[in-house]
Design a protein around this motif. Sequence first.
Motif, short mmCIF file in Angstrom:
data_model
loop_
_atom_site.label_atom_id
_atom_site.label_comp_id
_atom_site.label_asym_id
_atom_site.label_seq_id
_atom_site.Cartn_x
_atom_site.Cartn_y
_atom_site.Cartn_z
N HIS A 500 29.44 10.87 -8.75
CA HIS A 500 28.49 9.75 -8.74
C HIS A 500 29.16 8.46 -8.26
CE1 HIS A 500 25.12 11.87 -10.38
NE2 HIS A 500 25.72 12.17 -11.53
N GLN A 501 30.41 8.23 -8.67
CA GLN A 501 31.13 7.04 -8.24
C GLN A 501 31.38 7.04 -6.74
OE1 GLN A 501 34.66 7.15 -10.67
NE2 GLN A 501 33.65 6.20 -12.44
N LEU A 502 31.59 8.21 -6.17
CA LEU A 502 31.91 8.33 -4.74
C LEU A 502 30.69 8.65 -3.89
CD1 LEU A 502 35.20 10.42 -5.14
CD2 LEU A 502 35.01 7.97 -4.67
N ASN A 503 29.51 8.71 -4.54
CA ASN A 503 28.27 9.01 -3.83
C ASN A 503 28.33 10.36 -3.12
OD1 ASN A 503 25.61 8.40 -3.15
ND2 ASN A 503 26.20 7.50 -1.18
N SER A 505 27.71 14.74 -3.81
CA SER A 505 26.92 15.65 -4.64
C SER A 505 27.70 16.07 -5.89
CB SER A 505 26.53 16.89 -3.83
OG SER A 505 26.02 17.89 -4.70
N PRO A 506 27.16 15.86 -7.09
CA PRO A 506 27.84 16.33 -8.30
C PRO A 506 27.92 17.84 -8.37
CG PRO A 506 25.64 15.51 -8.82
CD PRO A 506 25.91 15.15 -7.40
N VAL A 507 26.99 18.51 -7.70
CA VAL A 507 27.03 19.98 -7.66
C VAL A 507 28.27 20.46 -6.91
CG1 VAL A 507 25.86 22.04 -6.77
CG2 VAL A 507 24.54 20.23 -7.89
N LEU A 508 28.63 19.75 -5.85
CA LEU A 508 29.82 20.12 -5.06
C LEU A 508 31.08 19.99 -5.90
CD1 LEU A 508 31.38 20.78 -2.48
CD2 LEU A 508 31.26 18.34 -1.88
N PHE A 509 31.27 18.86 -6.56
CA PHE A 509 32.51 18.66 -7.33
C PHE A 509 32.55 19.54 -8.58
CE2 PHE A 509 34.00 14.17 -5.86
CZ PHE A 509 34.14 14.67 -4.59
#
Length: 576
Positions: A500-503, A505-509
Motif C-alpha cells: 500500500h505504501q508503494l502503490n 498490488s498487495p496480492v503480489l507482495f
Amino acid sequence: MISPSQVHAHASGRCPLFHQNLDPTGSLTLSALLALLPLIALLVLLGGLRWKAHWASLVALVLAIGVALFTYSMPLAQTLDAGLYGAVLSVLNILWITFNAIWIYNLTVKSGHFAVLRRAFATVSDDRRVQAIVIAFSFGALLEALAGGGGPVAICSVMLIAIGFDPIKAAALALIADTAPVAFGGLGNPITILGTATGLKPEDFGSMAGRQTAILAVFVPFILVGVADGRRGLRQAWPAALTAGVTFGVCQFVFSNYWSYRLCDIFAALISAGAIILLGRVWRPGESETPVTAPVIAGGSVDDPAFERRIGPPDGDSKADVVRAFAPYAIVIALFSLAQIDAVKNRLAVTPGKPVGTVLGVPVGHVFKWPGLQHITGPTGKPVAATYVLNWMGATGTLLFVSGLLTLAALRMSPLTGLKAYAETVRQFGWAIFTILCVFALSYVMNLSGQISTLGVWLAKAGGFFAFLSPVVGWFGVTITGTDAGSNALFGNLQVTAAHQLNVSPVLFGAANTSGGVMAKMISPQNLAIGTAAVGVVGAEGTLFRRVFGWSALLLLLMCVLVWLQSTPVFGWMVP
C-alpha cells in the motif's frame, strides 16, 4: 495505546508489561543487524563451521534471548516463556506429524511391503534418475499436499536410499524436491493463513502464487537430475525432467487459478507422475542408470512372508502385495480427503473465539491463552496473539496416527509390533527432537520480542526495490519458523502494508512472501534435522546444509527477479 487494565496488571505486579519497540537502538539499521545476529550465527555455524544442528540452534537461541533481553528490554520471564511457547507449539505442529509419517513408513519396512513398493516404482522406469523424479518430486509433492510438516522429506529420503542413493544425497534430493509444492502444502494451509493474517481473499493469493511457483516448478526436476547424476544426468534424462516440470507447473497454475488452491498440488502431483509413466512407454534414457538393490540381510526364513517380500519372490510380487504396499498412502489420501469435507472439517475445527465442538461427547480440542504472554503489546499497542490451539482430534499428526492404525490392519500387523515400531521411530530422531524444539523457541523469542518485525520494517524501507526483496522476507521467515504458514503469519501484514505504501498490488507482495518462503524449506534447521534423522546421519546437518544452500539461493534469486518484473509493466499483466 496501552489499555488501563494492562497498566493495572503491570502496576500490581501480577505480570510484567512489555511493549514491542521495533527500533530500540534509535537506528533502524543497527536494530535490524542485531536482530539478524541469531539467524546469521545459525547459518554460519551450520554451513561455515559445520556444527551439528542441535548445538548451532542452541547457540542461536541463546543469542536471540540475549538480544531480546539487552537490546529490546524484554523481561526475562517473558523471554523464557516465549521460548517455551514456541517449543510446545513444535510438538503438535512438527514432531507429532513427523513421528507418525515415519512410523507409517517403518511399518511398511517391517512388513516387507516397502520393498514391494520400491519394485512397483521400478516398473515406471529402470533408471534411477527417473525414479528420483517420481519419488522425490511427484510422490513427495503428493505427501506435501496432504500433510506437509517434514513428512515428505522424511519418507522420500528413505525411499531414495532404497534405490541406491547415499544418505546425504538422498536427503538433499528430498529437500530440494520439497520446494515447488510447499506454497500449497497441507491442503493450501499457507495460503489460507495468509488470507487470515491480512484480511484479504486467500483465493487471490492462491492465484498469484500459482503464477509464481508454477514457473519455479519447471526447473526443480532439472536440478534433481543434476544433483543425482551431474551433467550426464541432464544430458540423458532431460525429457523426464521436462515432462515432470511442465505438467506439474501447468497443473499448479490451472488448478490454483480456475478451481481450488487447496487441491492444486494433489492434482499436479498425480498428473505429473502419470505423465512420466506414459513417457516411459515411448522413451527411456540412452544409458540407463539401474538402481542399486540393497543386499539381502541374513537371517530370513523361507516361511517368513516379510522376508520373502523384501528379497522378492521369483515369480514377481502378487497383486495383493502390490495393493497392500500402496495401501498406507491410499489410506492417507482417503483420510485427509475425508477431513476436508465441510461437515467433517467444521466438526473438527478448533478456532479461537468460537465454541469447541465434540465428537461422541469428547471435545475435539482446547483453546487457551498462553500464561504470561497476554501482556505483550505490539508497536501499535494491540496485544500480541499468544493463543495455544490444541486441536488434538483434527490435527494433521492425529490424522496420520489414525492412518498408521489403519495401516497396521491393512498390512496385517499386530498392535504390539506397531507399538515397538513407534518406539523405534522416536528413538530414530534423537538429537533432531532437541533441534526442532530449539528452533521453534528461537523463532518465538525473535517474534514476540519484536526482532522479526524489525527485520521486516527495515527491508520495507528499500522503497521500490522492495519488490525485489519481498520474497527474501518470506525466505527469512521460513528459515526461522520452518514453515511457509508460519512465515505468512509473521510477515503477511508487513507485505500488504509495504504494498500500500508503494502503490503496488498487495496480492503480489503477499503471494511473494509465500513463494519466496518455499526456497527456505530446504535450509531451515528443523527440516535439515528431519532429513538427517530419517536417513540415519544425525549430526550431519552442516554437510547437508552446504549441499542445498546454493540451490536455495539460486531459486530465491530467480523468484526475486520474477516478482520485481511482476511489479513493473513488463510482467504486470500477470497480477490478477
